[in-house]
Each structure stands twice: as structure tokens, then as C-alpha cells.
Design a protein around this motif. Structure first.
Motif, mmCIF file in Angstrom:
data_model
loop_
_atom_site.group_PDB
_atom_site.id
_atom_site.type_symbol
_atom_site.label_atom_id
_atom_site.label_comp_id
_atom_site.label_asym_id
_atom_site.label_seq_id
_atom_site.Cartn_x
_atom_site.Cartn_y
_atom_site.Cartn_z
ATOM 1 N N TRP A 13 0.861 -1.187 0.000
ATOM 2 C CA TRP A 13 0.000 0.000 0.000
ATOM 3 C C TRP A 13 0.895 1.234 0.000
ATOM 4 O O TRP A 13 2.000 1.203 0.564
ATOM 5 C CB TRP A 13 -0.884 0.026 1.254
ATOM 6 C CG TRP A 13 -2.107 -0.820 1.199
ATOM 7 C CD1 TRP A 13 -2.230 -2.049 0.644
ATOM 8 C CD2 TRP A 13 -3.382 -0.483 1.754
ATOM 9 N NE1 TRP A 13 -3.512 -2.509 0.815
ATOM 10 C CE2 TRP A 13 -4.238 -1.580 1.491
ATOM 11 C CE3 TRP A 13 -3.883 0.605 2.434
ATOM 12 C CZ2 TRP A 13 -5.573 -1.585 1.888
ATOM 13 C CZ3 TRP A 13 -5.207 0.603 2.840
ATOM 14 C CH2 TRP A 13 -6.047 -0.481 2.559
ATOM 15 N N PRO A 14 0.437 2.342 -0.592
ATOM 16 C CA PRO A 14 1.235 3.577 -0.530
ATOM 17 C C PRO A 14 1.475 4.007 0.913
ATOM 18 O O PRO A 14 0.560 3.951 1.741
ATOM 19 C CB PRO A 14 0.359 4.596 -1.275
ATOM 20 C CG PRO A 14 -0.542 3.783 -2.146
ATOM 21 C CD PRO A 14 -0.802 2.515 -1.388
ATOM 22 N N ASP A 15 2.682 4.424 1.198
ATOM 23 C CA ASP A 15 3.018 4.862 2.555
ATOM 24 C C ASP A 15 2.097 5.983 3.034
ATOM 25 O O ASP A 15 1.719 6.032 4.209
ATOM 26 C CB ASP A 15 4.475 5.352 2.613
ATOM 27 C CG ASP A 15 5.473 4.212 2.446
ATOM 28 O OD1 ASP A 15 5.072 3.050 2.647
ATOM 29 O OD2 ASP A 15 6.633 4.487 2.109
ATOM 30 N N MET B 152 -1.896 8.240 6.695
ATOM 31 C CA MET B 152 -3.175 8.925 6.905
ATOM 32 C C MET B 152 -4.081 8.121 7.833
ATOM 33 O O MET B 152 -4.729 8.678 8.720
ATOM 34 C CB MET B 152 -3.865 9.169 5.561
ATOM 35 C CG MET B 152 -3.182 10.224 4.706
ATOM 36 S SD MET B 152 -3.782 10.241 3.001
ATOM 37 C CE MET B 152 -5.394 10.969 3.212
ATOM 38 N N GLN B 153 -4.113 6.794 7.648
ATOM 39 C CA GLN B 153 -4.951 5.974 8.522
ATOM 40 C C GLN B 153 -4.413 5.954 9.947
ATOM 41 O O GLN B 153 -5.177 6.039 10.913
ATOM 42 C CB GLN B 153 -5.047 4.552 7.966
ATOM 43 C CG GLN B 153 -5.924 4.441 6.726
ATOM 44 C CD GLN B 153 -6.384 3.032 6.448
ATOM 45 O OE1 GLN B 153 -6.087 2.093 7.200
ATOM 46 N NE2 GLN B 153 -7.122 2.861 5.369
ATOM 47 N N LYS B 154 -3.103 5.846 10.085
ATOM 48 C CA LYS B 154 -2.522 5.837 11.431
ATOM 49 C C LYS B 154 -2.827 7.133 12.162
ATOM 50 O O LYS B 154 -3.176 7.132 13.353
ATOM 51 C CB LYS B 154 -1.009 5.630 11.350
ATOM 52 C CG LYS B 154 -0.596 4.195 11.056
ATOM 53 C CD LYS B 154 0.914 4.027 11.031
ATOM 54 C CE LYS B 154 1.292 2.565 10.845
ATOM 55 N NZ LYS B 154 2.755 2.361 10.806
ATOM 56 N N ASN B 155 -2.706 8.252 11.450
ATOM 57 C CA ASN B 155 -3.000 9.549 12.070
ATOM 58 C C ASN B 155 -4.474 9.658 12.424
ATOM 59 O O ASN B 155 -4.835 10.266 13.434
ATOM 60 C CB ASN B 155 -2.591 10.688 11.137
ATOM 61 C CG ASN B 155 -1.089 10.805 10.985
ATOM 62 O OD1 ASN B 155 -0.336 10.295 11.816
ATOM 63 N ND2 ASN B 155 -0.636 11.444 9.931
ATOM 64 N N GLY C 12 -8.828 6.361 -5.724
ATOM 65 C CA GLY C 12 -8.260 7.634 -5.297
ATOM 66 C C GLY C 12 -7.814 7.658 -3.851
ATOM 67 O O GLY C 12 -8.413 7.024 -2.983
ATOM 68 N N VAL C 13 -6.772 8.421 -3.582
ATOM 69 C CA VAL C 13 -6.234 8.540 -2.220
ATOM 70 C C VAL C 13 -7.216 9.251 -1.302
ATOM 71 O O VAL C 13 -7.125 9.140 -0.072
ATOM 72 C CB VAL C 13 -4.876 9.286 -2.259
ATOM 73 C CG1 VAL C 13 -5.070 10.770 -2.570
ATOM 74 C CG2 VAL C 13 -4.112 9.107 -0.947
ATOM 75 N N GLU C 14 -8.193 9.958 -1.872
ATOM 76 C CA GLU C 14 -9.165 10.678 -1.040
ATOM 77 C C GLU C 14 -10.035 9.725 -0.212
ATOM 78 O O GLU C 14 -10.739 10.151 0.708
ATOM 79 C CB GLU C 14 -10.066 11.570 -1.908
ATOM 80 C CG GLU C 14 -10.977 10.833 -2.876
ATOM 81 C CD GLU C 14 -10.336 10.578 -4.231
ATOM 82 O OE1 GLU C 14 -11.071 10.285 -5.190
ATOM 83 O OE2 GLU C 14 -9.077 10.661 -4.331
ATOM 84 N N HIS C 15 -9.976 8.429 -0.516
ATOM 85 C CA HIS C 15 -10.775 7.449 0.228
ATOM 86 C C HIS C 15 -9.986 6.787 1.361
ATOM 87 O O HIS C 15 -10.459 5.815 1.951
ATOM 88 C CB HIS C 15 -11.307 6.386 -0.724
ATOM 89 C CG HIS C 15 -12.251 6.924 -1.749
ATOM 90 N ND1 HIS C 15 -13.478 7.449 -1.425
ATOM 91 C CD2 HIS C 15 -12.134 7.043 -3.089
ATOM 92 C CE1 HIS C 15 -14.091 7.852 -2.526
ATOM 93 N NE2 HIS C 15 -13.285 7.632 -3.545
ATOM 94 N N ALA C 16 -8.808 7.309 1.678
ATOM 95 C CA ALA C 16 -7.909 6.646 2.634
ATOM 96 C C ALA C 16 -8.544 6.431 4.000
ATOM 97 O O ALA C 16 -8.375 5.368 4.608
ATOM 98 C CB ALA C 16 -6.613 7.448 2.776
ATOM 99 N N LEU D 82 -3.264 0.644 -5.373
ATOM 100 C CA LEU D 82 -2.671 1.663 -6.238
ATOM 101 C C LEU D 82 -3.588 2.881 -6.204
ATOM 102 O O LEU D 82 -4.771 2.784 -6.557
ATOM 103 C CB LEU D 82 -2.538 1.137 -7.675
ATOM 104 C CG LEU D 82 -1.711 1.966 -8.665
ATOM 105 C CD1 LEU D 82 -1.266 1.080 -9.833
ATOM 106 C CD2 LEU D 82 -2.458 3.169 -9.217
ATOM 107 N N THR D 83 -3.068 4.009 -5.742
ATOM 108 C CA THR D 83 -3.857 5.242 -5.744
ATOM 109 C C THR D 83 -3.410 6.082 -6.930
ATOM 110 O O THR D 83 -2.331 6.661 -6.923
ATOM 111 C CB THR D 83 -3.668 6.020 -4.424
ATOM 112 O OG1 THR D 83 -2.269 6.194 -4.164
ATOM 113 C CG2 THR D 83 -4.290 5.285 -3.260
#
Length: 865
Positions: A213-215, A220-223, A535-539, A569-570
Motif C-alpha cells: 500500500w502507498p506509505d 493517513m490511517q494511522k493519524n 483515489g487517495v481521497e478514500h484513505a 494503487l492510488t
């Protein structure tokens, strides 16, 4: 000579693919399964090239993996519940189901125009009863396990949507769908999923996703989950029985607390403070309705008021004032903050504004702090002072010591805190999954019986735009209790549409199954999804919710894996031109604009006014979304696919460029004409490498180098741009070979065999990116079937190696000549070639050669006096 006609070719092959149903997934037991999935689409009515890029990326992967011998599952569906359909129904006085079906039909047609290899036999739409029935089934099962509950709380409310928003759906204080609408706070009874029960596992299992997964998504999820270690300290009100827990990561500063601050939403404010002093409600409500992000921003002025009440500090018995402040939120910790203004900057500013006392309890070693001269809080490390028996202790050591003391006197407890709060899932709208709950006069809250599912959306609805439309259906609301048979009222809230998307990837495995949401054997065979694209906006919304659902379903015994998506892949955004009137400050549609391709300037077709141009994310609101159908009509789907894959790596932003699109068309046209012109100069048969001439060897070497390069690019995070660039280079060499060999009549039988290999492997490599032209050329070359069903071409390592080298000749380290030489020539021969160089001879005349340094396959350096 036949010309390249994209429209004719693409219509032909799309019809053949559809007739032969070649994209239907087949689970062949001796092959490995590969599940490729793009995030499914909201049926808004039209695609733009941003969608095109997303689905083309997935399609190129699906086609490649199919050719590599996998059982490929590549389904598609529609995220078809939600506010836009309901708002359209209100505006157009139509049922949202009619609007949705119409849009699905159009978007499906557009997707097929692009040649996307979806298995349409597995198509699903979340608004259909055979889908949302299982949302309700899962809701009931999760309720039985204590993972669903209802409570009264302050919630984010969008006045324009007339519904509740989850925290993740509030962006900079605005509704995620209405960027100009302020979100307010409203107190309502709401349904929640207990996602916090999985906070720790959601964090820990990031380790399993690392590298796949993209770092940035993991970060973002950890935060968002926001794990922190600290101590929960009990401050007791004057009544001696009401405890106000305050979470802190700094128990070492406990003796410096000079006041406690509550969030305006804190239950003590409602239950005690406002009952004693109702006049404070105006101030409380004003704070509650402030933007939550702004409330905690560093540059936001801190506002508050004294409640008139005091609490007791458990370690020293001191009575300290209780305040309410806008910078404290219920969304983090306990909604109460122990204020240490000498050692926290927010508290320092608040105390300064309201003239509240400061007490220093930590000083830098060898330094004395004076509160009368402090310009800001001291937040560094140091030694405890004014802290009773902990004086002289280093503050980091004191964190543990003070916490242990609190536990000893029962004044607090060490704990772990998470920023993540439970998922608010109820919405006061019609177009969503009905929540299968009822309110019985005798039984109270009960769930619908499983055998009565689905609870169907009623048709007798009034779409006035005011309130919850489900409230207008008496037939829906007034029902019989499934437990006692008495009078009951049905829940009129519907589920957040993120429920629909949290498990849809599992329903694709058997979308018509009517005995369960999915089959466990299928789930264990196909999931986790091998490659997910979106999209990364769904993180921190969809991706986090889907992970939660997957773990819950695992714990119910419905599947065995721990995560829904193995690789993510985002894709980068597609940027397009936005046109603005400098005078009127409004958007212009692309159709109303003339662009000078030489200068790049844009002009209004109506007024001739020069327009301001900005490159921005493609969207309807910016009027800069490029219609794929316009592109297909002018250049063909294959050109659009090749450009979108070639112009940038998939994870990077792509700036849409009509010149680049034209370039992709020219590339395909050149290849088409080359193969059409020369296909007769090819023949089948085994190649005898000993009979090749120099040109044969070079083109075959280039071919095998290209197969290797394209294969490696596809395996290395799908670098389509480098793969297509390699094919473009190969086309140049193919053109040169034609001119030297075919056009001059020097083509031998062996050359024809090699040319056939070059043509066939080139077409196969092209097929994931430009499938229509690939199948056309495959057929034109005398081959039957489809490139999609062929095996991916292989390369011979030996044939990828260079047979010639550019030998660098130096004299005293300076370049004097470059000579083409055989790669396997002996070292002593290289020395002779270098010494015989005419260009080098000029610098050797009359000089003594001291030594000759030979670096095989690279250079010869002649050292002279």
C-alpha cells in the motif's frame, strides 16, 4: 493500402468480444487466481477522462495478468445509493431509481466504448434489493454481536443535504459534497458501528500492508486512528460524586493544573452546568456550531467561559475552576482537558486572555523560570518543581511515577487513547438502505426478522426537499412488531452509503446468491483482492471502513483472510484546463471556448474575450471534464488509452493534453500501416539463428530486449509509461529494418520468420494498452482468436545481450575516438584496434607509449610520454 480507421476497428472488435463473451471469468483449477478491481463508480450520468484513466489502468493490468496465465476476475458495479440521486429526484420530480438506472445505462455504454474487459455477468448495483438486503442482514448480525448501537449525541449536520455527516465527510468545516456549506452541530439519536473495537488491530495490521500500500495512505490511517499512551485522571466536582475524567499524555505536569476545561458538547455541561445556569446555553451553542478543525487550529483565538463550579485535583486536593472552551473537542480523549498554562501553549493563550493563574512545575536543568516574565509556555524537558514528593525528578521519569501514584490513590488510571471514534452510520434520507430496526410499544427496540428481509424502500414518497422523505410514507412507518405482533414504528433513517462500499468486492464473487451475502469458499479463493485501484481521497473513509468490515466478517466465520485488499494503487488525478472570464469571474464550458494551439491562449466564442486559463483537477463544477466520447470520435479509444497510460506513471498526476493524444494516435497509425504493408513478407517456421544476417540479429535482439523491458515494467508496480516508451523505440527499429531489408528486397526466408516473430510479439505486447488495434493486427497477420486469450510473449535472455559495443579510445585519459567492436572480442585484440585508430594516431606520433590500459567492453586508455 488499408488505412487505420479506429471507429471501424473498435466497433468491430467490441462486437466480437461481446458476442463471444471473452471477458467472463473462468475459475480453472490449475491456474492461480488474480482479482483486479477498480473502485466502483457513482452513476452520475457521464464519464470524464479522470474515470477513463482509472479504468484503463485496471484494464491494462487485467489483460496482462490474463495473458500471463492467471484466472482473472475483473468485475464492475455501481455505488448507486446516495444524495445526488435524491437531490436530482427532488429537482426533476422523478424517482431516484429511474434517474439511477438511466445513468447506469449511459455510463456502462461509455465504458464499453473504451474496450474495458469487465465481466459484466457479475455486474451489481447497490440500490437493488438483492444487494441491500445483505446490508440489513449484516447490520442485524453486528447488532447481535454488540457492534451496532444507538445513542444521542452531537453530530455533523449539513443544512443543504439535510442529513448527518461522519467526521470523515467534513472537510475544512464544509460538507464534502457542498464545499460552500458550513457544517453545524445538531443533537440527535443516531446509529453507530463500533469500529473502535478494532482500533488496535486496524493499526497493527498495517504491518501486513507495508510495501503493498502507498506509505501516505497508511500514514493517513494511522493519524486518523491516532493512538496515544497516557493517563486518565479523575477530577471530581464539588458534589463529591461526579467524576470528570481527563486524558493526558503529560501526567508529569499534574501539579501545574490551574483549571480544567470541558468541551461544550460534554455531557456534564448539558446535565449539570446548564441546568443550574440556563443562561450559559447561548454561549455553549455558539461554540458547538463552530468548525471543529478551526476550533483546534493554533491560530484560532481560544474562547471560553467559567461555569461557576470547581473540581478537585486528586494529587493535592486543590479546588480549581471548571471552564468550558472552544478548543476542547469530544472527538479526542474524554472531552475534558487539565489545563497547565505554564507548559502548554493553548492553555497559556487561554489563561492569558482570561487572566487565569500559571504554575511552573518543570524547569530546565540549572535554570529558574519566572511566570511574571514568561512570554510563552515552556514545553521542553527538565526537572520537576512545586510537585510535592516528585520534586527533583526528571520529567520523563515522573510520567510513570505520577501515574503509578494516581493508581495507588485511585485518582486515575494509565490507558491508551485513540482519536478514532465510532462510525456514525444513520442518515435522514430516502435513497439508501433502510435500517432494519423497529420500535414496538411493548418490546421497545427490536430488529426485523431475517426471513422478512429485505426491508424495502417504499414507492409512496414525497420528495419536497424538506425533512426525511421516508417520514411521508405511512405504509412504511406503521408496521407490526415481528416479536409480539403488536403495533410498531419502523426506523426511518437509512444507512450511510459507505456501508454499501465496505463489502461490495465480496458480492462480486457471486452477485446472484440468494442464501448468503457471499460464499466462504469463493471468498477464501479470491480474496484479499490482489490489486485494488482508486483515489487517495478514500484513505480514511472507504478504505478504513472496508478493512473494519472485513475483520468483522472474518470474526463471524464468513471468511478467513485479515485484509480486503492485498495491494493498493492510488492513481494520480487528471488535470485539465479551466477557463475563467476575467470580467465576469465565471467558468466557461470547454465547448464555448476557442484555444489557439500555438499560443495556448483561450477566447470566448461568444464575445471574443481572452479568458484566464488554469490547470486544475477535472470536475463538473470546473466545467473542465473532457468527454471520452468526443475523444473516441476523433482519435479512437486506443489512442486515449495509450496516452493516459503513457503520459505519466499511474500514481502521478496527469495533465490532459490534446497534442499528447494526437501523438498516441500517430504512434498507433505508424504501427498499423507498417504491419499492414509488410505482413506478406512474413512466414511461419522455426528460426535458425545461424542463418541470420546482421540486420536480422539486430531487430531480433531489439525485440527480445523490448519483451524483457515491457515485462519488467509491468511487474514493477505497473510502469505503463516505460513499457509503452519501449514499444515506441521498437517501432523505430522496425521501421529502419523495413527500409534496410524489406524495401530493398534483401529479405531471406530466415528474415521472414524473424519478421513474423517481431510482428506477433509486438502486437501481443501492445494488446493490454490498445486492445482493439492489437486484435485487428493479430487477425490481419493471419492468426485466429484474440490477443487477450494468447500467452504473454517470452524472451530469450541470450538474445537480449548486445553483440556490439562502442569502444572508447583515450590517450592520457582524454577521449580521442569511439569504435564499434564485437562484444566478445579478446582483450589483446581490443588493444590492437585502439592502437590502429586513425584519430588516436594523431596524438601518438613521436611519443613513447608507456602502457595500454584495457577495460573490456568499455574503453582502452593509451598512456604516452
Amino acid at each position: 493500402m488499408r488505412e487505420y480507421n479506429p471507429k471501424e476497428i473498435e466497433n468491430k472488435w467490441q462486437s466480437k468480444w461481446n458476442k463471444d463473451n471473452i471477458f467472463k471469468s473462468e475459475n480453472v483449477s490449475d491456474k492461480e487466481n488474480y482479482y483486479i478491481l477498480e473502485m466502483f463508480a457513482y452513476p452520475s450520468g457521464n464519464l470524464h477522462v479522470g474515470h477513463l484513466r482509472n479504468y484503463t489502468i485496471g484494464d491494462a493490468i487485467a489483460r496482462y495478468k490474463k495473458m500471463k496465465g492467471f484466472n482473472v476476475l475483473h468485475p464492475f458495479g455501481w455505488d448507486s445509493f446516495g444524495l445526488p440521486a435524491e437531490n436530482a429526484a427532488i429537482e426533476n420530480k422523478a424517482h431516484p431509481g429511474d434517474w439511477t438506472r438511466k445513468n447506469i445505462d449511459n455510463m456502462k455504454r461509455q465504458l464499453k466504448l473504451m474496450g474495458i474487459s469487465h465481466d459484466w455477468s457479475r455486474e451489481l448495483a447497490t440500490y437493488q434489493e438483492n444487494y441491500y438486503k445483505w446490508n440489513q442482514w449484516m447490520f442485524i448480525k453486528m447488532y447481535e454481536k454488540g457492534l451496532v448501537y444507538k445513542k444521542k449525541s452531537y453530530v455533523n449536520w449539513c443544512p443543504e443535504c439535510n442529513t448527518v455527516l461522519a467526521n470523515e465527510q467534513v472537510e475544512d468545516g464544509k460538507c464534502w459534497r457542498h464545499s460552500k456549506t458550513d457544517v453545524i452541530q445538531k443533537e440527535l439519536d443516531q446509529w453507530y458501528f463500533k469500529i473502535t473495537d478494532y482500533s488496535e488491530e486496524l493499526l497493527q495490521s498495517h504491518d501486513d500492508l507495508a510495501g503493498n500500500w502507498p506509505d501516505k495512505v497508511i500514514t493517513m490511517q494511522k493519524n486518523w486512528i491516532g493512538k496515544s499512551y497516557g493517563t486518565e485522571i479523575d477530577f471530581v466536582l464539588e458534589d463529591g460524586k461526579t467524576k470528570i475524567p481527563a486524558f493526558t499524555t503529560r501526567p508529569d505536569t499534574l501539579y501545574g493544573v490551574t483549571y480544567v476545561v470541558l468541551a461544550p458538547e460534554h455531557p456534564v455541561v448539558e446535565d449539570i452546568i446548564l441546568k443550574d445556569n440556563p443562561a450559559l446555553k447561548v454561549k455553549t451553542d455558539a461554540m458547538i456550531n463552530e468548525d471543529k478543525i478551526e476550533r483546534t487550529a493554533e491560530d484560532k483565538e481560544k474562547e471560553g467561559f467559567f461555569t461557576g463550579k470547581y473540581v478537585t485535583n486528586p494529587v493535592n486536593g486543590e479546588k480549581i475552576p471548571l471552564w468550558v472552551g472552544n478548543y476542547v473537542l469530544m472527538d479526542y480523549g474524554t472531552g475534558a482537558v487539565m489545563a497547565v498554562p505554564a507548559h502548554d501553549e493553548r492553555d497559556f493563550l487561554f489563561a492569558g486572555k482570561y487572566d487565569l493563574p500559571l504554575r511552573v512545575v518543570i524547569e530546565p536543568e540549572g535554570e529558574k523560570l519566572d511566570i511574571s516574565t514568561m512570554k510563552q509556555a515552556y514545553t521542553g524537558e527538565g526537572i520537576l518543581v512545586n510537585s510535592d514528593k516528585f520534586d527533583g525528578m526528571k520529567n520523563n521519569d515522573a510520567k510513570t511515577a505520577v501515574s503509578e501514584y494516581l493508581e495507588e490513590i485511585k485518582g486515575g488510571l494509565r490507558t491508551v487513547n485513540y482519536r478514532l471514534h465510532d462510525w456514525l452510520l444513520s442518515r435522514q434520507r430516502y435513497w439508501g438502505t433502510p435500517i432494519p430496526a423497529l420500535y414496538c410499544e411493548k418490546c421497545g427496540l427490536v430488529m426485523e426478522k431475517i426471513e422478512n428481509l429485505p426491508v424495502k424502500l417504499p414507492m409512496d414518497i414525497e420528495f419536497s426537499g424538506v425533512g426525511n422523505p421516508l417520514e411521508t410514507s405511512e405504509q412504511f412507518k406503521n408496521v407490526t412488531c415481528p416479536v409480539c405482533g403488536g403495533t410498531a414504528k419502523r426506523e426511518t433513517d437509512t444507512m450511510d452509503t459507505f456501508v454499501d462500499s465496505s463489502w461490495y468486492y465480496l458480492r462480486f464473487l457471486n452477485p446472484n446468491l440468494d442464501t448468503a451475502p457471499f460464499d466462504k469458499t469463493d471468498a477464501d479463493n479470491w480474496t484479499p483482492v490482489d490489486q485494488y485501484i482508486g483515489g487517495v481521497e478514500h484513505a480514511v473513509m472507504h478504505l478504513l471502513y472496508a478493512r473494519f468490515f472485513h475483520k468483522v466478517l472474518r470474526d463471524m466465520g464468513l471468511l478467513s483472510s485479515n485484509e480486503p485488499f492485498r495491494r493498493l494503487l492510488t492513481q494520480g488525478m487528471v488535470l485539465g484546463p479551466s477557463y475563467y472570464s476575467n470580467e465576469e469571474r465565471k467558468f466557461y464550458f470547454e465547448a464555448d471556448v476557442n484555444v489557439d494551439n500555438k499560443t495556448g491562449k483561450a477566447y470566448s466564442k461568444k464575445t471574443g474575450e481572452e479568458l484566464a486559463v488554469k490547470v486544475e483537477k477535472m470536475s463538473k463544477s470546473k466545467n473542465n471534464g473532457v468527454d471520452p466520447e468526443v475523444i473516441v470520435k476523433e482519435y479512437g479509444a486506443d489512442s486515449a488509452r495509450v496516452f493516459s497510460l503513457f503520459a505519466a506513471p499511474p500514481e502521478k498526476e496527469l495533465e490532459w493534453n490534446m497534442n499528447g493524444l494526437a501523438g498516441a494516435y500517430r504512434f498507433l497509425n505508424r504501427l498499423f500501416l507498417l504491419i499492414e504493408d509488410t505482413k506478406e513478407f512474413s512466414e511461419a517456421g522455426e528460426i535458425d539463428h545461424g542463418k541470420r544476417n546482421n540486420e536480422d540479429s539486430e531487430i531480433q535482439k531489439k525485440l527480445h530486449q523490448t519483451v524483457k523491458k515491457v515485462s519488467e515494467s509491468m511487474e514493477d508496480n505497473f510502469h505503463f509509461n516505460t513499457a509503452i516508451a519501449a514499444l515506441m523505440e521498437l517501432l523505430n527499429d522496425m521501421t529502419s529494418y523495413r527500409q534496410k531489408v524489406i524495401d530493398t528486397g534483401k529479405i531471406s526466408s530466415e528474415s521472414k520468420k524473424i519478421w513474423r516473430e517481431v510482428m506477433e510479439k509486438t502486437v501481443l505486447m501492445l494488446s493490454p494498452f490498445a486492445p482493439h488495434i492489437a486484435d485487428e493486427l493479430w487477425s490481419a497477420s493471419g492468426r485466429e482468436g484474440y490477443a487477450f486469450l494468447e500467452s504473454w510473449p517470452e524472451y530469450i535472455e541470450e538474445l537480449t545481450k548486445e553483440s556490439k559495443i562502442n569502444l572508447v579510445v583515450q590517450v592520457n585519459g582524454k577521449l580521442r575516438d569511439t569504435i564499434l567492436a564485437d562484444v566478445n572480442i579478446p582483450k589483446e585484440e581490443l588493444e590492437k584496434i585502439a592502437l590502429a585508430s586513425e584519430k588516436a594516431q594523431k596524438f601518438l606520433e613521436g611519443k613513447e607509449i608507456v602502457k595500454v590500459v584495457v577495460v573490456p567492453n568499455k574503453l582502452v586508455n593509451i598512456v604516452v610520454k
